[in-house]
Design a protein around this motif. Sequence first.
Motif, PDB file in Angstrom:
ATOM      1  N   ARG A   2       0.822  -1.193   0.000  1.00 61.81           N
ATOM      2  CA  ARG A   2       0.000   0.000   0.000  1.00 61.81           C
ATOM      3  C   ARG A   2       0.864   1.254   0.000  1.00 61.81           C
ATOM      4  O   ARG A   2       1.880   1.330   0.690  1.00 61.81           O
ATOM      5  CB  ARG A   2      -0.908   0.023   1.241  1.00 61.81           C
ATOM      6  CG  ARG A   2      -1.916   1.156   1.217  1.00 61.81           C
ATOM      7  CD  ARG A   2      -2.631   1.360   2.539  1.00 61.81           C
ATOM      8  NE  ARG A   2      -3.546   2.481   2.456  1.00 61.81           N
ATOM      9  CZ  ARG A   2      -3.175   3.746   2.528  1.00 61.81           C
ATOM     10  NH1 ARG A   2      -1.894   4.060   2.692  1.00 61.81           N
ATOM     11  NH2 ARG A   2      -4.068   4.725   2.438  1.00 61.81           N
ATOM     12  N   ILE A   3       0.451   2.245  -0.797  1.00 59.01           N
ATOM     13  CA  ILE A   3       1.059   3.565  -0.794  1.00 59.01           C
ATOM     14  C   ILE A   3      -0.056   4.588  -0.613  1.00 59.01           C
ATOM     15  O   ILE A   3      -1.245   4.232  -0.737  1.00 59.01           O
ATOM     16  CB  ILE A   3       1.824   3.827  -2.116  1.00 59.01           C
ATOM     17  CG1 ILE A   3       0.860   3.744  -3.312  1.00 59.01           C
ATOM     18  CG2 ILE A   3       2.983   2.861  -2.287  1.00 59.01           C
ATOM     19  CD1 ILE A   3       1.483   4.195  -4.624  1.00 59.01           C
ATOM     20  N   PRO A   4       0.251   5.834  -0.291  1.00 54.57           N
ATOM     21  CA  PRO A   4      -0.817   6.830  -0.167  1.00 54.57           C
ATOM     22  C   PRO A   4      -1.691   6.892  -1.417  1.00 54.57           C
ATOM     23  O   PRO A   4      -1.192   7.086  -2.528  1.00 54.57           O
ATOM     24  CB  PRO A   4      -0.038   8.140   0.031  1.00 54.57           C
ATOM     25  CG  PRO A   4       1.232   7.715   0.686  1.00 54.57           C
ATOM     26  CD  PRO A   4       1.574   6.391   0.065  1.00 54.57           C
ATOM     27  N   GLY A   5      -2.970   6.639  -1.246  1.00 54.03           N
ATOM     28  CA  GLY A   5      -3.895   6.728  -2.367  1.00 54.03           C
ATOM     29  C   GLY A   5      -4.157   5.430  -3.103  1.00 54.03           C
ATOM     30  O   GLY A   5      -4.922   5.408  -4.066  1.00 54.03           O
ATOM     31  N   GLY A   6      -3.539   4.328  -2.665  1.00 50.30           N
ATOM     32  CA  GLY A   6      -3.797   3.067  -3.363  1.00 50.30           C
ATOM     33  C   GLY A   6      -2.709   2.039  -3.157  1.00 50.30           C
ATOM     34  O   GLY A   6      -2.106   1.961  -2.095  1.00 50.30           O
ATOM     35  N   GLU A   7      -2.437   1.261  -4.225  1.00 50.90           N
ATOM     36  CA  GLU A   7      -1.423   0.220  -4.163  1.00 50.90           C
ATOM     37  C   GLU A   7      -0.272   0.550  -5.094  1.00 50.90           C
ATOM     38  O   GLU A   7      -0.441   1.232  -6.096  1.00 50.90           O
ATOM     39  CB  GLU A   7      -2.029  -1.132  -4.537  1.00 50.90           C
ATOM     40  CG  GLU A   7      -3.094  -1.619  -3.554  1.00 50.90           C
ATOM     41  CD  GLU A   7      -3.596  -3.007  -3.890  1.00 50.90           C
ATOM     42  OE1 GLU A   7      -3.321  -3.469  -5.018  1.00 50.90           O
ATOM     43  OE2 GLU A   7      -4.244  -3.619  -3.027  1.00 50.90           O
ATOM     44  N   GLY A   8       0.907   0.052  -4.730  1.00 45.25           N
ATOM     45  CA  GLY A   8       2.075   0.339  -5.540  1.00 45.25           C
ATOM     46  C   GLY A   8       3.162  -0.693  -5.334  1.00 45.25           C
ATOM     47  O   GLY A   8       2.945  -1.757  -4.747  1.00 45.25           O
ATOM     48  N   VAL A   9       4.338  -0.371  -5.802  1.00 40.71           N
ATOM     49  CA  VAL A   9       5.487  -1.284  -5.762  1.00 40.71           C
ATOM     50  C   VAL A   9       6.693  -0.531  -5.230  1.00 40.71           C
ATOM     51  O   VAL A   9       6.895   0.648  -5.537  1.00 40.71           O
ATOM     52  CB  VAL A   9       5.787  -1.841  -7.172  1.00 40.71           C
ATOM     53  CG1 VAL A   9       7.094  -2.621  -7.187  1.00 40.71           C
ATOM     54  CG2 VAL A   9       4.636  -2.720  -7.657  1.00 40.71           C
ATOM     55  N   GLN A  10       7.485  -1.220  -4.425  1.00 36.30           N
ATOM     56  CA  GLN A  10       8.754  -0.653  -3.951  1.00 36.30           C
ATOM     57  C   GLN A  10       9.892  -1.539  -4.433  1.00 36.30           C
ATOM     58  O   GLN A  10       9.874  -2.753  -4.245  1.00 36.30           O
ATOM     59  CB  GLN A  10       8.782  -0.551  -2.433  1.00 36.30           C
ATOM     60  CG  GLN A  10      10.032   0.160  -1.903  1.00 36.30           C
ATOM     61  CD  GLN A  10      10.016   0.305  -0.395  1.00 36.30           C
ATOM     62  OE1 GLN A  10      10.454  -0.611   0.314  1.00 36.30           O
ATOM     63  NE2 GLN A  10       9.527   1.436   0.105  1.00 36.30           N
ATOM     64  N   ILE A  11      10.885  -0.905  -5.065  1.00 40.14           N
ATOM     65  CA  ILE A  11      12.092  -1.595  -5.528  1.00 40.14           C
ATOM     66  C   ILE A  11      13.260  -1.105  -4.681  1.00 40.14           C
ATOM     67  O   ILE A  11      13.495   0.097  -4.578  1.00 40.14           O
ATOM     68  CB  ILE A  11      12.383  -1.288  -7.012  1.00 40.14           C
ATOM     69  CG1 ILE A  11      11.157  -1.584  -7.885  1.00 40.14           C
ATOM     70  CG2 ILE A  11      13.607  -2.062  -7.499  1.00 40.14           C
ATOM     71  CD1 ILE A  11      11.290  -1.066  -9.307  1.00 40.14           C
ATOM     72  N   THR A  12      13.972  -2.040  -4.046  1.00 41.77           N
ATOM     73  CA  THR A  12      15.154  -1.696  -3.251  1.00 41.77           C
ATOM     74  C   THR A  12      16.380  -2.300  -3.916  1.00 41.77           C
ATOM     75  O   THR A  12      16.419  -3.500  -4.178  1.00 41.77           O
ATOM     76  CB  THR A  12      15.028  -2.224  -1.812  1.00 41.77           C
ATOM     77  OG1 THR A  12      13.823  -1.719  -1.225  1.00 41.77           O
ATOM     78  CG2 THR A  12      16.217  -1.786  -0.979  1.00 41.77           C
ATOM     79  N   LEU A  13      17.363  -1.472  -4.206  1.00 40.58           N
ATOM     80  CA  LEU A  13      18.604  -1.926  -4.833  1.00 40.58           C
ATOM     81  C   LEU A  13      19.753  -1.624  -3.895  1.00 40.58           C
ATOM     82  O   LEU A  13      19.915  -0.485  -3.430  1.00 40.58           O
ATOM     83  CB  LEU A  13      18.842  -1.224  -6.166  1.00 40.58           C
ATOM     84  CG  LEU A  13      17.745  -1.415  -7.232  1.00 40.58           C
ATOM     85  CD1 LEU A  13      16.873  -0.175  -7.306  1.00 40.58           C
ATOM     86  CD2 LEU A  13      18.356  -1.714  -8.603  1.00 40.58           C
ATOM     87  N   ARG A  14      20.535  -2.641  -3.600  1.00 45.73           N
ATOM     88  CA  ARG A  14      21.697  -2.490  -2.712  1.00 45.73           C
ATOM     89  C   ARG A  14      22.963  -2.692  -3.519  1.00 45.73           C
ATOM     90  O   ARG A  14      23.125  -3.705  -4.203  1.00 45.73           O
ATOM     91  CB  ARG A  14      21.639  -3.496  -1.575  1.00 45.73           C
ATOM     92  CG  ARG A  14      22.833  -3.441  -0.629  1.00 45.73           C
ATOM     93  CD  ARG A  14      22.636  -4.339   0.554  1.00 45.73           C
ATOM     94  NE  ARG A  14      21.440  -3.959   1.277  1.00 45.73           N
ATOM     95  CZ  ARG A  14      20.822  -4.749   2.146  1.00 45.73           C
ATOM     96  NH1 ARG A  14      21.288  -5.962   2.362  1.00 45.73           N
ATOM     97  NH2 ARG A  14      19.753  -4.333   2.761  1.00 45.73           N
ATOM     98  N   THR A  15      23.858  -1.725  -3.439  1.00 44.17           N
ATOM     99  CA  THR A  15      25.105  -1.831  -4.188  1.00 44.17           C
ATOM    100  C   THR A  15      25.987  -2.921  -3.584  1.00 44.17           C
ATOM    101  O   THR A  15      26.045  -3.099  -2.369  1.00 44.17           O
ATOM    102  CB  THR A  15      25.866  -0.497  -4.162  1.00 44.17           C
ATOM    103  OG1 THR A  15      26.066  -0.098  -2.797  1.00 44.17           O
ATOM    104  CG2 THR A  15      25.088   0.590  -4.864  1.00 44.17           C
ATOM    105  N   LEU A  16      26.669  -3.649  -4.453  1.00 44.22           N
ATOM    106  CA  LEU A  16      27.562  -4.726  -4.033  1.00 44.22           C
ATOM    107  C   LEU A  16      28.961  -4.459  -4.572  1.00 44.22           C
ATOM    108  O   LEU A  16      29.125  -4.150  -5.753  1.00 44.22           O
ATOM    109  CB  LEU A  16      27.071  -6.076  -4.574  1.00 44.22           C
ATOM    110  CG  LEU A  16      25.686  -6.536  -4.115  1.00 44.22           C
ATOM    111  CD1 LEU A  16      25.288  -7.787  -4.870  1.00 44.22           C
ATOM    112  CD2 LEU A  16      25.690  -6.798  -2.625  1.00 44.22           C
TER     113      LEU A  16
END
Length: 374
Positions: free
Chosen positions: A99-113
């Motif tokens: 859930r995000i403000p106002g509806g549904e969404g996606v979160q992408i997390t990228l970690r540098t290696l």
Amino acid sequence: MGHLDYTKLDDLLIWATEKKASDITIQTNLEVMADIGGGIHRITDVKTSKADVDGIVRYIYGENGPAEILGGGDLDPSHEIRIKGVGTKRYRVNVTGGRIPGGEGVQITLRTLPENPIHISKLGIEDDIIKNFRPEQGLILVTGPTGSGKSTLLSSGLRMLVEKPDGNEKILEYSSPIEYVYDGIDMPSSLVFQTHAGVHLRPRGEESEESIFALCVRNALRRKPTIIVIGEARDKATIAATTEAALTGHLVFSTMHTIGVGPTLRRAVMPFPESTRAAMAIDIMESLRMIVTQLLIPKKGGGKVGCREYMVFDEGTRESFLRESIDTWPRHARKLIASQAAVGKTMIDSSLELLKQDLITEETFERVAAKGKV
């Protein structure tokens, strides 16, 4: 940077890596955020649309990525950028819906290696840990929450082993995804073979995803390794398989999302039903050689510094646990370390040393000390 879509993703990641960003977050209807030096910063001026987020997911994972997220799954791919004349930049990725403000969404997390494991001398690892990092056989657990540097510590220790002229190690690593690679490491007499669990090696039948690492252990036992590295001991099938491998003459490394020696012992035995828990606990204790927990805490002046709790399980220490009730093992671990009856150090003692070295503030010390008393 302004608007972000998949065609600009690699340029953004290269820029963020040069700024020493450890984690980059791309979320529907939000500017791109990055963790730089322990602080969260906006690094784009324009919010990322749903269409652009979906495009980035397809670019990183494949065409079916958005559909898998919509169906309730999460994605854990890795991402590589090849730069001519420079080499390869690598990133660990997680994609999750919510859930995000106002509806549904996606979160992408990228970690540098990093391209290669960091040399262990740069991590300030205690001599006790280094001296006990290569027993003849047994199980070593490296633990801590997400982002605590478990993989960094483990890969640096393995680099130390394979760089020895007379190392003679055949290391089989199974991770999901592969984080550190050894392409640029000089290995005079050793080799490392890395398998992305679930991609390079998958169950053929109805075996659940939760037991993929148990499958990896069985695969390793057919290949005569000197060291087996299992990405995470997260379920009873994997814990049982790693313990069996350790008891049958192999050295096995794995990780857990636990904080402290005592909680790790509790977590290792709890997945098993009461009918088999006692017998499994004995096997686990007989296989254990060391538990190392690491936290990354704010460093005075910026950045982060490693703070560790650990215990070495020599024969006498293991026997002392086996004389105790399983339910008292966490308390017994604290007692042994506090009385110096076992080789080890508490998180409180480690944070106190950092405070005396003026590497952390009193506020940070008090926060770590409060957690260490739990």
